[in-house]
Design a protein around this motif. Structure first.
Motif, mmCIF file in Angstrom:
data_model
loop_
_atom_site.group_PDB
_atom_site.id
_atom_site.type_symbol
_atom_site.label_atom_id
_atom_site.label_comp_id
_atom_site.label_asym_id
_atom_site.label_seq_id
_atom_site.Cartn_x
_atom_site.Cartn_y
_atom_site.Cartn_z
ATOM 1 N N ARG A 54 5.232 12.902 -1.624
ATOM 2 C CA ARG A 54 4.144 11.925 -1.534
ATOM 3 C C ARG A 54 3.564 11.787 -2.929
ATOM 4 N NH1 ARG A 54 -0.882 11.458 2.792
ATOM 5 N NH2 ARG A 54 -1.704 9.491 1.945
ATOM 6 N N LYS A 55 3.654 10.569 -3.477
ATOM 7 C CA LYS A 55 3.236 10.396 -4.864
ATOM 8 C C LYS A 55 2.483 9.086 -5.038
ATOM 9 C CE LYS A 55 4.816 10.250 -9.654
ATOM 10 N NZ LYS A 55 5.991 10.328 -10.566
ATOM 11 N N LYS A 56 1.355 9.151 -5.706
ATOM 12 C CA LYS A 56 0.594 7.962 -6.086
ATOM 13 C C LYS A 56 1.317 7.325 -7.263
ATOM 14 C CE LYS A 56 -3.563 5.990 -5.244
ATOM 15 N NZ LYS A 56 -4.147 5.702 -3.914
ATOM 16 N N GLU A 87 1.158 4.190 -2.832
ATOM 17 C CA GLU A 87 1.751 5.522 -2.742
ATOM 18 C C GLU A 87 3.188 5.397 -2.249
ATOM 19 O OE1 GLU A 87 -0.741 9.189 -1.578
ATOM 20 O OE2 GLU A 87 -1.567 7.544 -0.385
ATOM 21 N N ASP A 126 0.827 -1.205 0.000
ATOM 22 C CA ASP A 126 0.000 0.000 0.000
ATOM 23 C C ASP A 126 0.863 1.257 0.000
ATOM 24 O OD1 ASP A 126 -2.829 -1.144 0.429
ATOM 25 O OD2 ASP A 126 -1.660 -2.130 2.011
ATOM 26 N N TYR A 127 1.994 1.183 0.735
ATOM 27 C CA TYR A 127 2.858 2.350 0.865
ATOM 28 C C TYR A 127 4.318 1.915 0.829
ATOM 29 C CZ TYR A 127 -1.495 4.398 2.594
ATOM 30 O OH TYR A 127 -2.796 4.812 2.719
ATOM 31 N N ASP A 187 -2.768 2.622 -8.858
ATOM 32 C CA ASP A 187 -4.113 2.902 -8.347
ATOM 33 C C ASP A 187 -4.200 2.656 -6.846
ATOM 34 O OD1 ASP A 187 -4.965 3.575 -10.857
ATOM 35 O OD2 ASP A 187 -5.815 1.596 -11.318
#
Length: 259
Positions: A214-216, A222, A202-203, A219
């Motif tokens: 902080r970047k996605k 991050e 997830d991270y 989908d």
């Protein structure tokens, strides 16, 4: 009340001078005390020190305020995790024995509040940078550590601090302008995508680049870059609501000591 998890990186204690290092150390201790009652774990993702080497009967002097605070937090039951960075890659067992810290020398995986996290200092990851990757293999080889340990601490530590100060990837004169416009370094982003091809997270959290990001990246996933404790005085706080980048800025009187 649920306990939170905290991440910080790139403090570089010991540089660029003892006086300015002490200002940052005291400020870091102030932050640690501010989160003491909320924290269940603290992750320091590398380059806590601008240089670290453990001789058989000696370690770099100083840092007593920080090490004492971390030790008391560990005694309190807070998990302390310290990652080796590209500046402090020669840890042995001193911090494990004296502070109660968990040491990490490669990327680490963990789950917090039902989410999967991947974390690493960030040096030598992704494509390219072959010169550095070769250099790291050489300097972390046991024979190189043995050779360095033959140097008297006064000479060895002094030499290493001098090299680090003039060859590091940090700018002690730069000040935070409050603009989080920095993007993921291409090598970091390539590594993130490689990791996510093999395993879902997830991270993903990194230090090393001295940028606040902080970047996605998909989908779901991050990526974070933690900034530093030189320009940003930044950290990541993870709660049941998710991760959030925050800052703990110097007060004006502390800034005067830094200038």
């Amino acid at each position: 009340m649920s306990k939170h998890i905290y991440f910080v990186s790139d403090v570089h204690l010991g540089a660029p001078s003892p006086e300015r290092s002490l200002t940052r150390e005291k400020h870091l201790v102030k932050w640690l005390e501010s989160i003491r009652e909320k924290a269940s774990a603290i992750y320091i993702l590398g380059d806590l020190f601008d240089f670290w080497f453990e001789y058989k009967h000696a370690v770099p002097k100083g840092y007593v305020r920080l090490l004492g605070t971390l030790a008391s937090m560990a005694d309190q039951g807070i998990d302390i995790h310290i990652f080796s960075g590209n500046h402090d890659l020669w840890y042995k067992d001193y911090l494990e024995k004296e502070v109660g810290a968990n040491l990490h020398f490669k990327p680490h995986r963990a789950s917090f509040f039902g989410k999967k996290y991947y974390m690493a200092h960030g040096d030598g990851l992704g494509p390219g940078d072959h010169g550095y990757k070769l250099m790291k293999k050489v300097v972390t080889h046991p024979s190189m550590k043995w050779l360095f340990s033959r140097l008297h601490p006064n000479f060895g530590i002094g030499l290493a601090l001098g090299v680090s100060k003039h060859g590091g990837n940090h700018d002690y004169e730069h000040k935070d302008n409050g603009d989080w416009r920095y993007q993921l370094h291409p090598a970091t982003e390539a590594h993130v995508l490689e990791v996510l091809e093999e395993e879902e997270f997830d991270y993903l959290i990194f230090g090393h680049r001295h940028a606040l990001v902080r970047k996605k990246v998909t989908d779901v996933a991050e990526a974070f870059v933690l900034g530093d404790w030189i320009m940003f005085f930044s950290y990541l706080e993870i709660s049941p609501d998710g991760p959030e980048l925050k800052q703990f800025p110097l007060e004006e009187k502390e800034k005067a000591k830094e200038s």
